[in-house]
Design a protein around this motif. Structure first.
Motif, PDB file in Angstrom:
ATOM      1  N   UNK A  38     -30.766  38.676 -51.750  1.00  0.00           N
ATOM      2  CA  UNK A  38     -29.384  38.315 -52.078  1.00  0.00           C
ATOM      3  C   UNK A  38     -29.039  38.731 -53.503  1.00  0.00           C
ATOM      4  N   UNK A  39     -29.984  38.555 -54.427  1.00  0.00           N
ATOM      5  CA  UNK A  39     -29.760  38.953 -55.818  1.00  0.00           C
ATOM      6  C   UNK A  39     -29.528  40.452 -55.934  1.00  0.00           C
ATOM      7  N   UNK A  40     -30.369  41.259 -55.287  1.00  0.00           N
ATOM      8  CA  UNK A  40     -30.248  42.708 -55.377  1.00  0.00           C
ATOM      9  C   UNK A  40     -28.967  43.202 -54.708  1.00  0.00           C
ATOM     10  N   UNK A  41     -28.592  42.606 -53.595  1.00  0.00           N
ATOM     11  CA  UNK A  41     -27.344  42.987 -52.938  1.00  0.00           C
ATOM     12  C   UNK A  41     -26.150  42.689 -53.842  1.00  0.00           C
ATOM     13  N   UNK A  42     -26.214  41.551 -54.510  1.00  0.00           N
ATOM     14  CA  UNK A  42     -25.117  41.180 -55.415  1.00  0.00           C
ATOM     15  C   UNK A  42     -25.034  42.151 -56.589  1.00  0.00           C
ATOM     16  N   UNK A  59     -41.239  44.437 -57.481  1.00  0.00           N
ATOM     17  CA  UNK A  59     -41.221  43.245 -58.326  1.00  0.00           C
ATOM     18  C   UNK A  59     -40.686  42.065 -57.527  1.00  0.00           C
ATOM     19  N   UNK A  60     -41.397  40.967 -57.573  1.00  0.00           N
ATOM     20  CA  UNK A  60     -40.952  39.775 -56.847  1.00  0.00           C
ATOM     21  C   UNK A  60     -39.859  39.022 -57.586  1.00  0.00           C
ATOM     22  N   UNK A  61     -39.755  39.214 -58.905  1.00  0.00           N
ATOM     23  CA  UNK A  61     -38.705  38.599 -59.733  1.00  0.00           C
ATOM     24  C   UNK A  61     -38.746  37.074 -59.688  1.00  0.00           C
ATOM     25  N   UNK A  62     -39.911  36.500 -59.395  1.00  0.00           N
ATOM     26  CA  UNK A  62     -40.103  35.041 -59.359  1.00  0.00           C
ATOM     27  C   UNK A  62     -39.135  34.373 -58.392  1.00  0.00           C
ATOM     28  N   UNK A  63     -38.878  35.018 -57.270  1.00  0.00           N
ATOM     29  CA  UNK A  63     -37.950  34.484 -56.282  1.00  0.00           C
ATOM     30  C   UNK A  63     -38.518  34.656 -54.884  1.00  0.00           C
ATOM     31  N   UNK A  64     -37.988  33.863 -53.971  1.00  0.00           N
ATOM     32  CA  UNK A  64     -38.376  34.023 -52.576  1.00  0.00           C
ATOM     33  C   UNK A  64     -37.760  35.307 -52.019  1.00  0.00           C
ATOM     34  N   UNK A  65     -38.168  35.686 -50.826  1.00  0.00           N
ATOM     35  CA  UNK A  65     -37.706  36.942 -50.248  1.00  0.00           C
ATOM     36  C   UNK A  65     -36.198  36.938 -50.030  1.00  0.00           C
ATOM     37  N   UNK A  66     -35.671  35.873 -49.460  1.00  0.00           N
ATOM     38  CA  UNK A  66     -34.232  35.813 -49.187  1.00  0.00           C
ATOM     39  C   UNK A  66     -33.428  35.770 -50.486  1.00  0.00           C
TER      40      UNK A  66
END
Length: 237
Positions: A20-24, A9-16
């Motif tokens: 960062x979101x998933x790491x958080x 899922x791209x989650x409507x976000x850029x790769x970086x």
């Protein structure tokens, strides 16, 4: 487009931003054992959390380095102490010190020991009602670590045992199957479950007493109560 469905899922976000979101999210998961977020974010964070636990079970220098790269490291800004030849006014630029790697130590000690005999399925995603009810009503979920102190299925199984043991039908076959599931890979699983059952029985007993005290019916006759109230109102006027 050739290839069919997306691999993630791209989650409507850029790769970086997505990384960062998933790491958080994963860092928060290992801090609190359970987090609430949207359903797509929970499913993507679950994949990363499972990989991290697999790295923790291998317990090599390479896996420690890889896990350290995934976890977020907190920084505390601390002003440097002045040297004997300097005055405090000369030190205007703070520097940062890394927080101790608590998440890394937890992964390679507590989490590794917990899942050492479990072949897989270290996390669980449970659907819940939307967290943001007044706006987009996005589908929400709970992402939790299995067999941990906040394992919701473990607590719900104990609550079901309390209800069914008090009923005439006894414990159902499905409940007995769930008991085997939640205690299979736990150390002293049955003892912990019985302790949780006793705790919930005490809570249920206290709640029953509280409800009886709250909804206690007045023994006075209804008509007499009405006349007494009318008399008090006349005295006030």
């Amino acid at each position: 487009m050739a290839g069919g469905a997306l691999k993630y899922r791209h989650l409507s976000r850029s790769s970086s931003h997505r990384q960062a979101l998933l790491r958080n999210l994963v860092t928060s998961l290992f801090t609190h054992e359970s987090i609430k977020t949207t359903w797509p974010k929970a499913k993507e964070a679950q994949r990363l959390a499972e990989k991290l636990i697999t790295l923790g079970k291998k317990n090599t220098s390479a896996t420690r380095l890889r896990a350290q790269q995934i976890f977020y490291v907190k920084f505390h800004f601390i002003p440097p102490s002045p040297l004997p030849t300097e005055s405090p006014d000369d030190l205007t630029t703070p520097f940062h010190v890394k927080h101790p790697l608590t998440h890394l130590n937890t992964l390679f000690t507590t989490i590794r020991a917990r899942y050492l005999n479990r072949p897989g399925g270290y996390t669980r995603v449970l659907r819940i009602e939307p967290l943001n009810k007044h706006h987009d009503q996005a589908p929400s979920a709970i992402l939790e670590l299995v067999d941990g102190p906040k394992d919701m299925r473990f607590h719900m199984t104990a609550k079901t045992l309390v209800r069914e043991r008090a009923s005439e039908g006894g414990v159902r076959e499905l409940t007995a199957k769930n008991v085997r599931k939640v205690t299979r890979y736990r150390d002293n699983g049955m003892d912990e479950l019985e302790e949780e059952v006793r705790r919930m029985e005490k809570i249920a007993g206290d709640e029953e007493v509280r409800q009886k005290a709250k909804w206690k019916v007045d023994e006075r006759p209804r008509e007499g109560w009405k006349m007494e109230r009318i008399g008090r109102l006349r005295q006030k006027t």
